[in-house]
Every structure is written in C-alpha cells, then in structure tokens.
Design a protein around this motif. Structure first.
Motif, PDB file in Angstrom:
ATOM      1  N   THR A 120      36.558  35.466  46.498  1.00 48.52           N
ATOM      2  CA  THR A 120      37.922  34.950  46.459  1.00 48.52           C
ATOM      3  C   THR A 120      38.107  34.189  47.770  1.00 48.52           C
TER       4      THR A 120
ATOM      5  N   ARG B 218      42.650  39.813  42.048  1.00 46.41           N
ATOM      6  CA  ARG B 218      42.585  38.362  41.940  1.00 46.41           C
ATOM      7  C   ARG B 218      41.310  37.929  41.226  1.00 46.41           C
ATOM      8  N   MET B 219      40.192  38.553  41.561  1.00 50.13           N
ATOM      9  CA  MET B 219      38.906  38.233  40.942  1.00 50.13           C
ATOM     10  C   MET B 219      38.957  38.480  39.441  1.00 50.13           C
TER      11      MET B 219
END
Length: 280
Positions: free
Chosen positions: A108, A158-159
């Motif tokens: 990220t 987020r990933m």
C-alpha cells in the motif's frame, strides 16, 4: 488438530474443512500469548473451521538480528491451539511461502510509508506481501488481527479493499497484562528492568485520552505523551502519531469523531508499539 507444512497440504485440509462451513484464519508469528488466543477465540465463535498460521516472516524485519532473536516455541504453541479447539495449523518453511525466484511484492504505497512505516522502512510491505500469500493459500472467509497493530490493520483493510479480496477483516481489542502493557511476543525479550517500565506506554495513552475527552487539542495530548515517556529514562520514544480513524490522515487541532493514537518506543533495543482509539 492437523499440522500442515506445505501449501498443498494446507489447501487440501481447508477443502475438507469447507464441509463444516465458514473458515476463519488467524495469522501469527508464533510465541503465542493471551492476545493471540483472544483472536483464536473470536474466530472460533464466528466460524465453523479455524486455521492458525505460524510463520516468522523474514520480509518484515529490517534488522537480521531481530529476525534471528524472534522467540519461537512451536510445541507450546501447538498445545495452546489444540486445547482451544483449532482445526489446523499452517507451519510452512520460508521456501514454501517465498518460492525460488519469487519477485512479487504487495504494497500500500501511501499507508506503508507514513507514521510507523517511517520507523520501520519496508515493514508494511513485508506484512502486506505475506498476508496476501496466506490469504491466497488458505482462502478464508474471515481473517483476524489485533487492534494493537493499528497501522497494520489499516494497511490490511486497504489492501483487501483495493485488491477485491473475498475476505472479511475482523479486528479484536488489544489484550493487556495486569499492569496495562499490551501483550506482545517481543515482551519476552525485555530485561526485567525494561519490562518493569514498559507499561509507561499505556499510561501515556491513558493520560492523552483523558485530556482529549476533556476537550484538549491534539497537540496538547501529544505533549503529554512525550513528557510522560520522557520521565522514564529507560524508554526511548520513537514516534507519536494521531490519525483520523476513518481516513488515516494526520489529525491535528480539535477534532470531532474518532482518532487513533499510535506510539512506539525502544526499551533496551526492543521496539514496542501501542495504540488507543479515542472518540468524542
């Protein structure tokens, strides 16, 4: 409890577990303590099959000596997991996870290189890469992480979102010792003197939280954390960060909503982290 040492064995075991229902994965690096077991307990409540991985991931260590000294006790870990009712443990060698010629990384690019990522460059790239591999190998419905690793949790969320991974990320509150120190496998490496003073991290967070909930600005709370830890000569503060809990942007001034406080400090060369989420 099945112990799987290869990718093929792990996948075959999960395939069989699928007949029971949903699968939960608890990724760990071993040296299990009550914090890990709280993740396992939550996974057991929410899934019909539970897999725990034990893998000391070399790509998230910047210092080779830190990797070498990381505590390992597979037999004790197996006993705890079997007593808890875990169905299978994934215990791969490094060459099972990072195959010959491996050149793919997952990162990220924003979240991995701010805040605690500045203290440990490359750390979150290693975390994101190994978690991606574990998710691809096990294929769980839900995966479990502790809130203590606050930025790591944000990176993984987020990933998973960005890569459209078909898994739900679950977080579990930080487990603490009776004196308030957040449980960590690294605690076992502290000298008795450093272990005695390490709860200063939690005390600093409590003082900051009380000030914030009383209406103080973030900058004032940050100064309280710094002065509290500075009063302990055996603690070497590395970073204090305040972030918006929803966006992970840096938080300043007055706030309304939820913010995360992340701190890290060295105790005799051992880096410890702690966190607190504050809402007002």
């Amino acid at each position: 409890m099945k112990i799987c040492r290869t990718v093929e064995d792990m996948r075959a075991t999960v395939h069989a577990l699928r007949t029971k229902g949903e699968i939960g994965l608890v990724p760990t690096m071993g040296a299990l303590h009550a914090g890990h077991m709280s993740l396992v307990a939550q996974a057991l409540k929410e899934n019909q099959g539970v897999v725990t991985s034990i893998f000391v991931n070399p790509t998230q260590f910047g210092d080779p000596s830190d990797l070498e000294k990381y505590p390992r006790d597979d037999d004790a870990d197996f006993a705890k997991l079997e007593a808890a009712g875990v169905d299978a443990v994934f215990l791969p060698s490094v060459d099972q996870v990072y195959t010959d010629g491996d050149e793919t990384i997952v990162e990220t690019t924003g979240l991995a290189n701010v805040f605690h990522g500045l203290v440990r460059p490359g750390h979150f790239r290693g975390v994101a890469t190994v978690v991606t591999k574990l998710l691809n190998i096990v294929g769980p419905d839900q995966v479990y992480f502790g809130q203590k690793d606050y930025q790591q949790l944000a990176v993984i969320r987020r990933m998973v979102q960005d890569l459209h991974m078909p898994v739900v990320v679950r977080d579990v509150p930080t487990a603490r010792d009776t004196d308030g120190l957040a449980l960590s496998s690294r605690n076992a490496r502290l000298t008795p003197e450093h272990r005695a003073v390490a709860p200063v991290l939690n005390r600093a967070l409590v003082v900051a939280e009380e000030a914030l909930q009383g209406g103080a600005a973030i900058e004032y709370a940050a100064d309280l954390i710094k002065s509290t830890i500075a009063a302990e000569p055996l603690a070497d503060l590395q970073a204090v960060d305040f972030v918006d809990a929803a966006t992970f942007d840096q938080a300043t001034g007055d706030f309304c909503g939820a913010i995360g406080i992340m701190i890290s400090a060295l105790f005799g060369g051992i880096l410890l982290i702690d966190q607190r989420e504050v809402t007002r």
